[in-house]
Design an enzyme around this catalytic site. Structure first.
Site, short mmCIF file in Angstrom:
data_model
loop_
_atom_site.label_atom_id
_atom_site.label_comp_id
_atom_site.label_asym_id
_atom_site.label_seq_id
_atom_site.Cartn_x
_atom_site.Cartn_y
_atom_site.Cartn_z
N LYS A 131 -48.93 3.96 -1.08
CA LYS A 131 -48.18 5.21 -0.92
C LYS A 131 -47.22 5.48 -2.09
CE LYS A 131 -45.06 3.15 2.56
NZ LYS A 131 -45.94 2.00 2.93
N THR A 132 -46.60 4.44 -2.63
CA THR A 132 -45.72 4.67 -3.78
C THR A 132 -46.50 5.18 -4.98
OG1 THR A 132 -44.13 2.99 -3.06
CG2 THR A 132 -44.09 3.62 -5.38
N GLU A 177 -42.23 9.92 -0.11
CA GLU A 177 -42.90 8.72 0.37
C GLU A 177 -42.41 8.44 1.78
OE1 GLU A 177 -43.24 3.96 -0.65
OE2 GLU A 177 -42.78 5.37 -2.27
#
Length: 484
Positions: A131-132, A177
């Site tokens: 996700k980052t 995020e």
């Protein structure tokens, strides 16, 4: 351990930024909390903050306009209307206890971020792994496409010559995020939601994988009417989520190597530190994706970013691909920290089984391609995660030629009797093979031990979400000393 945070209601509406008044942020120097401070400051909200120790991040927040202090003291609440905390901040913390006793508003960091993004087009990126990187790629791609998004990330991007994890641009588009670890990702109500994968993790909070899957289903359901859910097609968990959301009448697109995906990766070849892939999207047009970062997992993350930008926000496909081509990586995501005598040192934030599997596999392939060996220094993150997934971490580390395990970084957890890095080492030994395996609690000793075994062409990978990132300078120095 049931997937419900009884301290906060993440399904309740949040106040707008104008209603927050003066905000005080606890643990302001942390990665997630400092992003909230930066976004609130960008919205013109007066912010103060504190942390247990001084840091470069705390100093930077002060320079940006926040009133920052070191240590906790109820006196910090003078003139404060809203207190912001993370799940890691304990109820007995002086400012938090006093705020609750005095009837002040207390918000979770995700609620504060959702408040600050009121009225914006929000893209929320969630998932066990990636996700980052996905959110970072999307931010860079949207900037290239002229949308100039605001962003709040778990990692840092180079912006105008400086690394930062957040910025408010006022463009009306925000990339967030979204953290699933404590259920707080339900608060954002995004226009576009991305779920990279759904895999067992954070069982210290959810208790079971089934409860974790239920939380992701609630996240998918939180997408605004008419919005878009994007899900990885190559992961069984996110694929099942996509199927259920589509059956419920939601707009869903998938991506990956699965031939049924809306955006398909038709072929990838390595190119230096990166790769070149052919993508076929919903419009049936083949397009070339070039990346300067290595690994199949980065190709998948780029696919998610591409779909979010184009199908989700209407950005120009060619401009998005150009932006992805220029993506140089987020800090601590396969970040090259230096090279000495033909030995390259790379640092990565990977801390669950899926992430460690991806980064070690990528590094192993790179080491082989350059005729060298792979040395991995791994610091397990959280005692519960080490206890629950020691065998999985061993399998993830198995491609390495040399594994050094540091002691567990407990973060928010207290030690658990009998749980430590030795559990991973034992599983690695049982897997067999001729790799070297050692548990080394001292950073200096670990650096020297690895440096002694390195030869030109080798790659050293430091892995973990804790203090292992400080090992890279020690390794580079030890490698220099070995050359003398």
């Amino acid at each position: 351990m049931d997937g419900v945070d009884d301290r906060f209601d993440f399904t309740a509406p949040v106040p707008g930024p104008d209603a927050l008044g003066h905000v005080h942020v606890l643990a302001a120097g942390g990665a997630g909390m400092s992003a909230v401070v930066r976004i609130l400051l960008g919205r013109g909200v007066p912010v103060s903050g504190c942390d247990t120790a001084d840091s470069a991040t705390l100093e930077a927040l002060g320079a940006a306009g926040a009133r920052v202090r070191v240590g906790h003291d109820v006196a910090h609440l003078e003139g404060v209307d809203t207190v912001v905390v993370s799940s890691a901040v304990r109820e007995g913390t002086p400012e938090l206890a006093a705020a609750r006793a005095g009837g002040r508003r207390v918000l979770h960091r995700a609620q504060a971020l959702a408040s600050a993004t009121t009225g914006a087009r929000v893209v929320a990126v969630a998932g066990a792994n990636g996700k980052t990187t996905t959110a970072s790629m999307l931010t860079v791609a949207l900037r290239a496409a002229g949308l100039d998004p605001s962003f709040a990330l778990g990692g840092e991007l180079p912006v105008s010559g400086e690394w930062t994890n957040a910025a408010w641009t006022g463009s009306g588009t925000v990339v967030v995020e979204a953290d699933e670890s404590d259920g707080s990702f339900l608060v954002y109500r995004p226009e576009v939601a991305v779920v990279t994968n759904v895999q067992p993790d954070h069982l210290d909070f959810y208790g079971t994988y089934e409860r974790l899957r239920e939380a992701y289903a609630a996240f998918a359901a939180s997408v605004r009417p008419g919005g878009l859910l994007l899900a990885g097609a190559d992961d069984a968990g996110s694929r099942a989520l996509a199927e259920a959301a589509r059956a419920a009448g939601r707009r869903v697109l998938t991506y990956g190597r699965d031939p049924r995906a809306a955006l398909r990766v038709r072929g990838t070849r390595a190119a230096g530190m990166g790769s070149t892939s052919t993508l076929v999207g919903p419009d049936g047009v083949p397009r070339v994706l070039r990346l300067g970062v290595p690994g199949a997992h980065n190709v998948e993350d780029a696919c998610a970013a591409y779909l979010a930008a184009t199908a989700g926000l209407g950005a120009d496909p060619e401009a998005v691909l150009e932006g992805l081509d220029g993506f140089s990586g987020a800090r601590r995501r396969f970040e090259v920290r230096g090279e000495v005598g033909g030995v390259t040192v790379v640092d990565d934030y990977a801390h669950n089984v899926g992430k460690v599997t991806a980064v070690v596999g990528t590094a192993s392939a790179m080491a082989r391609a350059r005729g060298g060996s792979l040395h991995v220094v791994f610091q397990p993150h959280l005692f519960t995660r080490t206890r629950d997934f020691a065998d999985g971490f061993a399998a993830a580390l198995a491609p390495a030629d040399d594994v050094v395990l540091l002691e567990v970084y407990g973060a928010r957890e207290d030690p658990i009797e009998g749980v430590g890095s030795h559990l991973v080492a034992a599983h690695l030994t049982r897997l067999g093979g001729d790799r070297a395996v050692a548990v080394e609690p001292g950073f200096e000793a670990a650096a020297r031990a690895v440096a002694r075994r390195c030869r030109p062409g080798d790659l050293v990978l430091t892995v973990g979400a804790g203090t292992v990132t400080t090992l890279a300078p020690l390794l580079l120095r030890a490698l220099q000393e070995e050359r003398r």
